[in-house]
Design an enzyme around this catalytic site. Structure first.
Site, PDB file in Angstrom:
ATOM      1  N   GLU A   1      -7.473  -6.147   4.816  1.00  0.00           N
ATOM      2  CA  GLU A   1      -7.423  -5.765   3.404  1.00  0.00           C
ATOM      3  C   GLU A   1      -6.205  -6.376   2.721  1.00  0.00           C
ATOM      4  O   GLU A   1      -6.243  -6.726   1.549  1.00  0.00           O
ATOM      5  CB  GLU A   1      -7.391  -4.233   3.298  1.00  0.00           C
ATOM      6  CG  GLU A   1      -8.697  -3.608   3.774  1.00  0.00           C
ATOM      7  CD  GLU A   1      -8.589  -2.146   4.162  1.00  0.00           C
ATOM      8  OE1 GLU A   1      -7.851  -1.853   5.131  1.00  0.00           O
ATOM      9  OE2 GLU A   1      -9.220  -1.310   3.527  1.00  0.00           O
TER      10      GLU A   1
ATOM     11  N   ARG B   1      -2.400  -2.060  -3.534  1.00  0.00           N
ATOM     12  CA  ARG B   1      -3.671  -1.402  -3.296  1.00  0.00           C
ATOM     13  C   ARG B   1      -3.726  -0.164  -4.176  1.00  0.00           C
ATOM     14  O   ARG B   1      -2.867   0.705  -4.106  1.00  0.00           O
ATOM     15  CB  ARG B   1      -3.778  -0.987  -1.832  1.00  0.00           C
ATOM     16  CG  ARG B   1      -5.038  -0.255  -1.571  1.00  0.00           C
ATOM     17  CD  ARG B   1      -5.049   0.299  -0.197  1.00  0.00           C
ATOM     18  NE  ARG B   1      -6.411   0.665   0.146  1.00  0.00           N
ATOM     19  CZ  ARG B   1      -6.805   0.941   1.355  1.00  0.00           C
ATOM     20  NH1 ARG B   1      -5.951   0.876   2.345  1.00  0.00           N
ATOM     21  NH2 ARG B   1      -8.047   1.281   1.588  1.00  0.00           N
TER      22      ARG B   1
ATOM     23  N   HIS C   1     -13.255   1.551   0.380  1.00  0.00           N
ATOM     24  CA  HIS C   1     -13.084   0.479   1.377  1.00  0.00           C
ATOM     25  C   HIS C   1     -13.511  -0.879   0.807  1.00  0.00           C
ATOM     26  O   HIS C   1     -13.903  -1.772   1.560  1.00  0.00           O
ATOM     27  CB  HIS C   1     -13.922   0.742   2.645  1.00  0.00           C
ATOM     28  CG  HIS C   1     -13.457   1.907   3.468  1.00  0.00           C
ATOM     29  ND1 HIS C   1     -14.338   2.752   4.115  1.00  0.00           N
ATOM     30  CD2 HIS C   1     -12.231   2.350   3.773  1.00  0.00           C
ATOM     31  CE1 HIS C   1     -13.660   3.675   4.772  1.00  0.00           C
ATOM     32  NE2 HIS C   1     -12.368   3.455   4.573  1.00  0.00           N
TER      33      HIS C   1
ATOM     34  N   ASN D   1       0.867  -1.177   0.000  1.00  0.00           N
ATOM     35  CA  ASN D   1       0.000   0.000   0.000  1.00  0.00           C
ATOM     36  C   ASN D   1       0.906   1.231   0.000  1.00  0.00           C
ATOM     37  O   ASN D   1       1.522   1.550   1.010  1.00  0.00           O
ATOM     38  CB  ASN D   1      -0.887  -0.036   1.248  1.00  0.00           C
ATOM     39  CG  ASN D   1      -1.911   1.097   1.271  1.00  0.00           C
ATOM     40  OD1 ASN D   1      -1.890   1.977   0.404  1.00  0.00           O
ATOM     41  ND2 ASN D   1      -2.779   1.074   2.261  1.00  0.00           N
TER      42      ASN D   1
ATOM     43  N   ARG E   1     -13.946  14.085   8.763  1.00  0.00           N
ATOM     44  CA  ARG E   1     -14.716  14.401   7.546  1.00  0.00           C
ATOM     45  C   ARG E   1     -16.193  14.562   7.885  1.00  0.00           C
ATOM     46  O   ARG E   1     -16.722  13.855   8.737  1.00  0.00           O
ATOM     47  CB  ARG E   1     -14.580  13.271   6.520  1.00  0.00           C
ATOM     48  CG  ARG E   1     -13.199  13.150   5.947  1.00  0.00           C
ATOM     49  CD  ARG E   1     -13.119  12.021   4.939  1.00  0.00           C
ATOM     50  NE  ARG E   1     -11.879  11.280   5.110  1.00  0.00           N
ATOM     51  CZ  ARG E   1     -11.671  10.057   4.664  1.00  0.00           C
ATOM     52  NH1 ARG E   1     -12.622   9.408   4.017  1.00  0.00           N
ATOM     53  NH2 ARG E   1     -10.514   9.473   4.865  1.00  0.00           N
TER      54      ARG E   1
END
Ligand code: ADP
Length: 392
Positions: free
Chosen positions: A378, A88, A177, A7, A235
């Site tokens: 992940e 990723r 996601h 990643n 956020r």
């Protein structure tokens, strides 16, 4: 077979090396502050973590050190042992509904999609290029955050805006996601012994819910960008878009500054004025801080609203799953959410819920929907997809 799951961010690079198909993690680590001065890396092997300071001007230099570490720690004897590197990649647009073997065309397309993910796609590609240079014989595979959600119906992914915004400019809900929600789908299939209706709640710093039916994403709360949907750490999630010109007018801030406010100064942080981290919010609630209490109520309410929406959208649900930093660890947040769902006969077992970062059923035996905590993974999804391409 040894596979790396990678990643890459603009100044960071995280990796895990797997022995596949056993899915054993052999070594993992993180390189930080690449190219911006003061860089360092941490390596974890056999449960032991070491941190080393070293200047990396580029991701290629970090990858070179990564390879040295693999060899000096005897994880590999030579570079040829690394059969695949899975990356990723954040945005695959409508082009990629699955992971893909990376070639020049894929790089070009992912680069073109940078307009939809300007902070992420270019950084991801820097990682891809660094591994192509340093590990040229490995198969490079791209795994997209958006891919899992490509199964959504157009009535879910379109916004009620002029249709040509979609056809001309690609304005639609993409969702993110995806690897995490897909992992939850596959793990729940193992646990329940079939494909059921799952509401996957990935609640970390960023947060999104996903309605999963027959193993497929049918709706998700993030949208055109990862700032849509739920209230998050910093956020805003969904707002009325006309707030933006209104605030620009009132404060004299530029468009970029207001967007930055919505991404970095909103959510838990914005409402509480304390922190974007749910641990700090929990601590402030303990002390009776009213803003923290309000922030938590708003945070929970938005999650509950989406759960209710997906419950109706799927004509019920068989399981609700909590995952990611907050979902795996915040006992009080899970309790507040599930206690708000009692009118659907969904009930928590407080003793079972007393768990952090561990797979567990947390609903009571009389709950109409099973509720689980499942730590997400992940990286293993990246390793699996990469392994499957090599095996084919
Ligand atoms: P990211 O979206 O950055 O991948 P994570 O999934 O790692 O985020 O989640 C990080 C967040 O998880 C932290 O900001 C914090 O809010 C929350 N968190 C982590 N540990 C705990 C804990 N023990 N209790 C409550 N919240 C936690």
């Amino acid at each position: 077979m040894k596979i790396l799951a990678v990643n890459a961010g603009s100044s960071s690079l995280k990796f895990q090396m797997y022995e596949m198909p056993e899915e054993t993690v052999l070594i993992s680590g993180t390189f930080e502050r690449i190219g911006i001065g003061g860089s360092f890396y941490t390596i974890k092997i056999n449960g032991e973590k070491t941190k080393k300071e070293k200047e990396f001007k580029s991701h290629s230099e970090a990858v070179a050190t990564l390879i040295d570490e693999l060899i000096s720690n005897k994880v590999i004897a030579s570079l040829d042992e690394i059969k695949g590197v899975g990356h990723r990649l954040v945005h695959g647009g409508e082009k990629y509904a699955q992971s893909v073997i990376i070639n020049d065309d894929v790089i070009k397309t992912v680069d073109e999609l940078s307009e939809l993910a300007p902070l992420h796609n270019p950084a991801n590609l820097i990682g891809v290029r660094a591994f192509m240079e340093k590990v040229p014989n490995a198969l490079e595979v791209g795994c997209f955050d958006t891919a899992f959600h490509q199964t959504m119906d157009e009535k879910e992914y379109l916004y009620p805006v002029p249709y040509e915004w979609y056809t001309k400019y690609g304005v639609r809900k993409y969702g993110f996601h995806g690897m995490s929600h897909n992992y939850i789908a596959s793990r729940m299939k193992e646990i329940l012994g079939g494909d059921y209706r799952i509401i996957s709640c990935h609640i970390g710093n960023g947060a999104s819910l996903c309605a999963i039916k027959d193993g497929k994403s049918i709706d998700t709360s993030m949208g055109f960008t990862p700032n849509a949907g739920l209230m998050m750490g910093s956020r805003s999630g969904d707002i009325d878009a006309t707030l933006i010109p209104f605030i620009m007018n009132k404060t004299g801030e530029s468009l970029d500054e207001v967007i930055n406010d919505l991404n970095k100064k909103s959510g838990y942080l914005g409402v509480s004025g304390i922190s974007s981290d749910s641990r700090d919010i929990e601590a402030a609630i303990e002390e009776g801080n009213e803003k923290a209490i309000l922030a938590q109520k708003m945070y929970v309410e938005r999650i509950v609203n989406y759960i209710a929406e997906y419950y109706l959208e799927m004509n019920g649900a068989d399981a609700i799953v909590f995952t990611a930093g907050v979902g795996e660890n915040s006992i009080s947040t899970r309790k507040a959410i599930i206690d708000s769902l009692s009118s659907l006969n969904i009930f928590l077992d407080d003793e079972r819920n007393n768990v952090r970062g561990k797979e567990q059923l947390i609903s009571s035996d009389n709950s109409s929907v099973k509720v689980y905590v499942i730590p997400t993974d992940e990286e293993v999804m990246i390793a699996r997809d990469t392994y499957n391409f090599i095996n084919e």
